[in-house]
Design a protein around this motif. Structure first.
Motif: not given
Length: 59
Positions: A1-18, A55-59
């Protein structure tokens, strides 16, 4: 899976959980305390944010 897609899903999950944590805080103010949901959502949101930044900093 693309790292950008993973970061996007994690960012959306962050907004959802908050958002859920914010809802739990409003419930707490309304007299329906749910500290486990509040703590869990804050922890999960923070964890998702930290993983996304890592993940974003490793990319």
């Amino acid at each position: 899976m693309n790292k950008r897609l993973i970061v996007m899903l994690l960012s959306l999950s962050t907004i959802l959980f908050y958002g859920w944590a914010l809802g739990a805080m409003f419930d707490y103010a309304a007299g329906i305390p749910q500290p486990a949901i509040l703590a869990g959502c804050l922890a999960a949101g923070t964890l998702c944010a930290v993983i996304a930044v890592y993940i974003w900093s490793k990319h």
